[in-house]
Design an enzyme around this catalytic site. Structure first.
Site, PDB file in Angstrom:
ATOM      1  N   ALA A  65      78.450  39.827  33.030  1.00 46.06           N
ATOM      2  CA  ALA A  65      77.357  39.807  34.226  1.00 46.06           C
ATOM      3  C   ALA A  65      76.126  40.576  33.655  1.00 46.06           C
ATOM      4  O   ALA A  65      76.348  41.442  32.775  1.00 46.06           O
ATOM      5  CB  ALA A  65      77.930  40.331  35.272  1.00 46.06           C
ATOM      6  N   GLY A 109      82.357  38.663  32.957  1.00 39.47           N
ATOM      7  CA  GLY A 109      82.054  37.312  33.478  1.00 39.47           C
ATOM      8  C   GLY A 109      82.077  36.258  32.374  1.00 39.47           C
ATOM      9  O   GLY A 109      82.322  35.043  32.904  1.00 39.47           O
ATOM     10  N   GLU A 112      85.620  35.409  31.984  1.00 34.94           N
ATOM     11  CA  GLU A 112      86.014  34.773  33.481  1.00 34.94           C
ATOM     12  C   GLU A 112      85.464  33.274  33.551  1.00 34.94           C
ATOM     13  O   GLU A 112      86.010  32.353  33.876  1.00 34.94           O
ATOM     14  CB  GLU A 112      85.283  35.426  34.583  1.00 34.94           C
ATOM     15  CG  GLU A 112      86.268  36.929  34.702  1.00 34.94           C
ATOM     16  CD  GLU A 112      85.409  37.961  35.733  1.00 34.94           C
ATOM     17  OE1 GLU A 112      84.434  38.409  35.538  1.00 34.94           O
ATOM     18  OE2 GLU A 112      86.191  38.111  36.720  1.00 34.94           O
ATOM     19  N   GLU A 132      84.733  45.697  32.740  1.00 34.05           N
ATOM     20  CA  GLU A 132      84.315  46.336  34.150  1.00 34.05           C
ATOM     21  C   GLU A 132      84.941  47.690  34.432  1.00 34.05           C
ATOM     22  O   GLU A 132      83.969  48.397  34.923  1.00 34.05           O
ATOM     23  CB  GLU A 132      84.533  45.307  35.285  1.00 34.05           C
ATOM     24  CG  GLU A 132      84.030  43.886  35.113  1.00 34.05           C
ATOM     25  CD  GLU A 132      84.828  42.943  34.381  1.00 34.05           C
ATOM     26  OE1 GLU A 132      85.744  43.241  33.580  1.00 34.05           O
ATOM     27  OE2 GLU A 132      84.632  41.874  34.533  1.00 34.05           O
TER      28      GLU A 132
HETATM   29  N1  COA Z   1      74.111  42.785  30.774  1.00 35.59           N
HETATM   30  C1  COA Z   1      72.871  43.156  30.343  1.00 35.59           C
HETATM   31  N2  COA Z   1      72.559  43.190  29.033  1.00 35.59           N
HETATM   32  C2  COA Z   1      73.370  43.376  28.274  1.00 35.59           C
HETATM   33  C3  COA Z   1      74.820  43.127  28.504  1.00 35.59           C
HETATM   34  C4  COA Z   1      75.351  42.841  29.783  1.00 35.59           C
HETATM   35  N3  COA Z   1      76.332  42.476  30.063  1.00 35.59           N
HETATM   36  N4  COA Z   1      75.614  43.121  27.271  1.00 35.59           N
HETATM   37  C5  COA Z   1      74.764  43.567  26.325  1.00 35.59           C
HETATM   38  N5  COA Z   1      73.446  43.611  26.846  1.00 35.59           N
HETATM   39  C6  COA Z   1      72.076  43.895  26.089  1.00 35.59           C
HETATM   40  C7  COA Z   1      72.076  45.309  25.587  1.00 35.59           C
HETATM   41  O1  COA Z   1      71.694  46.094  26.745  1.00 35.59           O
HETATM   42  C8  COA Z   1      71.063  45.240  24.670  1.00 35.59           C
HETATM   43  O2  COA Z   1      69.619  45.093  25.382  1.00 35.59           O
HETATM   44  P1  COA Z   1      68.524  46.092  24.657  1.00 35.59           P
HETATM   45  O3  COA Z   1      68.421  45.290  23.039  1.00 35.59           O
HETATM   46  O4  COA Z   1      67.375  45.487  25.452  1.00 35.59           O
HETATM   47  O5  COA Z   1      69.108  47.488  24.851  1.00 35.59           O
HETATM   48  C9  COA Z   1      71.331  44.034  24.224  1.00 35.59           C
HETATM   49  O6  COA Z   1      71.944  43.134  25.119  1.00 35.59           O
HETATM   50  C10 COA Z   1      72.010  44.053  22.679  1.00 35.59           C
HETATM   51  O7  COA Z   1      73.377  44.613  23.358  1.00 35.59           O
HETATM   52  P2  COA Z   1      73.845  46.113  22.357  1.00 35.59           P
HETATM   53  O8  COA Z   1      74.701  46.779  23.302  1.00 35.59           O
HETATM   54  O9  COA Z   1      72.741  46.774  21.571  1.00 35.59           O
HETATM   55  O10 COA Z   1      74.696  45.462  21.248  1.00 35.59           O
HETATM   56  P3  COA Z   1      76.008  46.051  20.335  1.00 35.59           P
HETATM   57  O11 COA Z   1      76.441  45.054  19.283  1.00 35.59           O
HETATM   58  O12 COA Z   1      75.689  47.462  20.182  1.00 35.59           O
HETATM   59  O13 COA Z   1      77.088  46.087  21.506  1.00 35.59           O
HETATM   60  C11 COA Z   1      78.640  45.231  23.297  1.00 35.59           C
HETATM   61  C12 COA Z   1      77.718  44.771  21.922  1.00 35.59           C
HETATM   62  C13 COA Z   1      79.089  43.644  23.733  1.00 35.59           C
HETATM   63  C14 COA Z   1      79.631  46.008  22.676  1.00 35.59           C
HETATM   64  C15 COA Z   1      77.742  45.945  24.392  1.00 35.59           C
HETATM   65  O14 COA Z   1      76.589  45.095  24.476  1.00 35.59           O
HETATM   66  C16 COA Z   1      78.450  46.189  25.702  1.00 35.59           C
HETATM   67  O15 COA Z   1      79.320  46.836  25.878  1.00 35.59           O
HETATM   68  N6  COA Z   1      77.906  45.203  26.593  1.00 35.59           N
HETATM   69  C17 COA Z   1      78.214  44.992  27.950  1.00 35.59           C
HETATM   70  C18 COA Z   1      79.583  44.324  27.964  1.00 35.59           C
HETATM   71  C19 COA Z   1      80.135  44.469  29.579  1.00 35.59           C
HETATM   72  O16 COA Z   1      80.455  45.786  30.041  1.00 35.59           O
HETATM   73  N7  COA Z   1      80.341  43.324  30.329  1.00 35.59           N
HETATM   74  C20 COA Z   1      80.825  43.423  31.718  1.00 35.59           C
HETATM   75  C21 COA Z   1      79.713  43.375  32.682  1.00 35.59           C
HETATM   76  S1  COA Z   1      80.359  43.603  34.207  1.00 35.59           S
END
Ligand code: COA
Length: 258
Positions: A65, A109, A112, A132
């Site tokens: 999400a 999500g 999911e 989450e």
């Molecule tokens: N929602 C909103 N933005 C997200 C996102 C999410 N679920 N997942 C990644 N992004 C965004 C980051 O904020 C970043 O944006 P920015 O460049 O404007 O700062 C961009 O996508 C790239 O992500 P980044 O975190 O820099 O990449 P990474 O390779 O370092 O890490 C992940 C990858 C997947 C490990 C990390 O992005 C992450 O943990 N994302 C969240 C996953 C999550 O918790 N999902 C469940 C949500 S309920």
């Protein structure tokens, strides 16, 4: 606002691509609304037999999400955002088969959403998880219900309670995905399966999917009785007559979808 869910067609297959690679294709409200609108159109388009869902770019399928949308939301705002129709349920009850083509991060999500699909083909580079818990949240798109049904309660507990990420090989080993293929073959292998399904009678595919889906909510005896009724219902179709006649006539069938 520009469209973020792109739709392509390859023969009888529709490919929906979430196109926010800079945000790892996070599921924003706009993405969910556009997906539902596309699925609504696809449902009524007899030219489309199968749907494939994927994410743009090399890095992510869908990284969950859109976390930015959670900030400052009251429980009432959140409840409104989660009001029906929900993309997870629309996909799970969609009458045509939906295949997740998982090209990268498949988290929260996104995971999911893949669980709402009928089958999952993943790239060797894909990674999976329900993170989450790290945000002080629990899965809200069906993860606590569909994940244990897919992989068993223990694996679901581990993924949801730790928030750990697993690679594609491990996802395959616990049954979270059905196929893992090299990244460069992902599209071709997914479309091969999609086309194979789309070449069958759309009516019969629909009935088969309905019977299979019923297995997840019915007791075995009830499900077997439902299967028998649907099997007999197939005897009313032109496609059953055609399929049997084609086999006996040693020729390829020509499906009518009736
Ligand atoms: N929602 C909103 N933005 C997200 C996102 C999410 N679920 N997942 C990644 N992004 C965004 C980051 O904020 C970043 O944006 P920015 O460049 O404007 O700062 C961009 O996508 C790239 O992500 P980044 O975190 O820099 O990449 P990474 O390779 O370092 O890490 C992940 C990858 C997947 C490990 C990390 O992005 C992450 O943990 N994302 C969240 C996953 C999550 O918790 N999902 C469940 C949500 S309920």
């Amino acid at each position: 606002m520009a469209d973020i869910v792109l739709m392509e067609r390859e023969g009888r297959v529709a490919i929906l691509t979430v196109n926010r690679p800079d945000k790892l294709n996070a599921l924003s409200q706009q993405v969910r609304d556009e997906m539902i609108a596309h699925l609504d159109a696809i449902e009524h388009d007899d030219g489309i037999g199968v749907v494939v869902i994927t994410g743009a770019g090399e890095k992510a399928f869908i990284a969950g999400a859109d976390i930015a949308e959670f900030e400052g939301r009251s429980p009432f705002d959140q409840r409104q955002a989660m009001a029906s129709p929900r993309i997870f349920d629309v996909m799970a009850s969609f009458p045509k088969p939906v295949i997740a083509m998982i090209n990268g991060f498949c988290l929260g999500g996104g995971c999911e959403l893949s669980l709402s699909c009928d089958l999952r083909v993943a790239s060797e580079k894909a990674r999976f998880g329900q993170p989450e818990i790290k945000l002080g949240l629990i899965p809200g798109g069906g993860g606590t219900q569909r994940l244990p049904r897919q992989v068993g309660l223990g694996h679901a507990m581990r993924l949801i309670l730790t928030g750990a990420m697993i690679d594609a090989a491990e996802a395959k080993s616990i049954g979270l995905v059905e196929l893992v293929v090299p990244a460069e073959e992902l599209r071709a292998r997914t479309l091969e399966i999609a086309n194979e399904i789309a070449s069958k009678s759309p009516l019969t595919v629909r009935v088969a999917k309905e019977a299979l889906r019923a297995s997840q909510r019915m007791a075995v005896e009830e499900g077997l009785a439902y299967e028998r009724d649907l099997f007999c219902l197939c005897f009313s179709t032109e496609d059953k007559k055609e399929g049997v006649a084609a086999f006996l006539g040693k020729r390829a069938p020509e499906w009518k979808g009736r």
